[in-house]
Enzyme design. Structure first.
Site, PDB file in Angstrom:
ATOM      1  N   TYR A 164       0.653  -1.128  -0.001  1.00 58.46           N
ATOM      2  CA  TYR A 164      -0.024   0.058  -0.030  1.00 58.46           C
ATOM      3  C   TYR A 164       0.851   1.086   0.009  1.00 58.46           C
ATOM      4  O   TYR A 164       1.668   1.420   0.726  1.00 58.46           O
ATOM      5  CB  TYR A 164      -0.982  -0.110   1.086  1.00 58.46           C
ATOM      6  CG  TYR A 164      -2.011  -1.060   1.031  1.00 58.46           C
ATOM      7  CD1 TYR A 164      -2.064  -1.991  -0.166  1.00 58.46           C
ATOM      8  CD2 TYR A 164      -2.708  -1.681   2.403  1.00 58.46           C
ATOM      9  CE1 TYR A 164      -3.086  -2.747   0.132  1.00 58.46           C
ATOM     10  CE2 TYR A 164      -3.541  -2.598   2.378  1.00 58.46           C
ATOM     11  CZ  TYR A 164      -3.885  -3.180   1.120  1.00 58.46           C
ATOM     12  OH  TYR A 164      -4.589  -4.316   0.863  1.00 58.46           O
ATOM     13  N   SER A 190     -12.963  -4.718   0.235  1.00 58.82           N
ATOM     14  CA  SER A 190     -13.911  -3.845  -0.394  1.00 58.82           C
ATOM     15  C   SER A 190     -15.265  -4.166  -0.464  1.00 58.82           C
ATOM     16  O   SER A 190     -16.084  -4.564  -1.296  1.00 58.82           O
ATOM     17  CB  SER A 190     -13.602  -4.007  -2.145  1.00 58.82           C
ATOM     18  OG  SER A 190     -12.326  -3.499  -2.568  1.00 58.82           O
TER      19      SER A 190
END
Ligand SMILES: NC(=O)c1ccc[n+]([C@@H]2O[C@H](COP(=O)([O-])OP(=O)(O)OC[C@H]3O[C@@H](n4cnc5c(N)ncnc54)[C@H](OP(=O)(O)O)[C@@H]3O)[C@@H](O)[C@H]2O)c1
Length: 287
Positions: free
Chosen positions: A50, A205
């Site tokens: 990330y 998600s």
């Protein structure tokens, strides 16, 4: 059967940390982390890729301002993806690396960036087709024995992946894409298989990255109005109704959205409502 250690309504995903201008300074991020803990949210989902490590580094910079906070956090890390930008080979290609040397170094680098001594959980980020089961099991076991990792899990794993690795070492969870817009695991038996094998499901998600199709969004609004809830609360309640009660990893770092999600944590959907939304999302009727 193992019991998952994170007993809370949500995990907070750190993938979008760099997009959040309000949390760009260590002080602002520290305040955010403290308020999350006050709300009872202490699980943060990281990965070494990330922001190519920058998300962990920023989080670590915030924690360094108040080191005693570390004791209140549950940090999850992931590794095995080598982005093209970090590939030092001549091919400059995104690939996976699950060699013992790579995983050990990746965990140590995450610990250093985060400024902590242990990742509570460590997940293999994506199934590596070149993975050598015994080598990986030995490397991960060694990290646990060294206290650098508390427990091990997988991410995006298929049944054979978790069953084969699960013979060699205890696995706590599988982090998979799961939402009204990503229902494959709902219908192919994977959720029941995970439950039977004692793996907690972490849903990445859970709001489809904020991109539910307009028609589905409309159905969510209709159901939300009927239940005096919000569309986001309904979408998360839809997930929690599934076997094993998957734990959503919320991607938004906006506190208003986090509050909204928490306020709906007890919302229950009955089966007809669940199917109404599932079918709307799949644009088909269940057989
Ligand atoms: N293991 C894996 O392979 C993997 C893959 C992807 C992600 N993950 C993990 O899962 C976490 C969550 O993923 P995600 O960020 O895709 O989750 P998500 O919660 O489905 O999506 C978050 C995005 O949706 C937007 N959003 C939320 N509610 C909205 C609304 N009502 N209207 C419009 N936009 C809305 C947010 O915008 P705002 O920020 O503006 O609120 C944010 O950009 C990541 O942080 C990461 O930790 C894991």
């Amino acid at each position: 059967m193992t019991t998952f250690a994170l007993q809370q309504p949500l995990l907070l995903g750190m993938m979008r940390l760099l997009e959040c201008a309000e949390l760009a300074t260590p002080q602002a991020l520290l305040g955010f982390i403290e308020r999350c803990i006050e709300r009872g949210l202490n699980g943060f989902d990281h990965a070494d890729i990330y922001g190519l490590g920058e998300c962990e580094a920023r989080f670590g910079a915030a924690l360094r301002l108040r080191p005693q906070l570390r004791a209140h956090l549950q940090l999850i890390g992931k590794a095995d993806i080598v982005p093209a930008a970090q590939d030092v080979s001549r091919w400059r290609v995104k690939h996976y690396d699950s060699s013992a040397r790579y995983l050990t170094r990746a965990v140590e680098a995450s610990l250093q960036r985060l400024g902590v001594e242990q990742l509570h959980g460590f997940l293999l980020h994506r199934p590596d087709p070149l993975l050598q089961v015994e080598e990986v099991a030995r490397a991960l076991q060694a990290l646990v024995e060294a206290g650098k990792v508390g427990w091990i899990g997988l991410s995006n794993a298929e049944p054979l992946h978790w069953q084969v690795l699960g013979r060699e070492l205890p696995l706590r969870c599988n982090q998979i894409e799961l939402s009204l817009a990503a229902q494959q695991a709902v219908w192919d038996g994977r959720l029941q298989a995970l439950q039977a094998d004692g793996l907690q499901v972490l849903a990445w998600s859970p709001l489809a990255g904020g991109r539910f199709a307009p028609a589905l969004q409309q159905e969510l609004e209709e159901v939300a109005a009927a239940l005096q809830a919000t569309p986001m609360q309904v979408a998360l309640a839809w997930l929690r109704r599934l076997p094993g009660r998957p734990l959503p990893i919320l991607g938004s770092l906006r506190e208003s959205r986090i509050e909204e999600a928490l306020a709906g944590a007890e919302l229950q959907l009955d089966a007809p409502t669940w199917f109404y939304l599932a079918e709307a999302a799949r644009s088909m009727r269940a057989p």
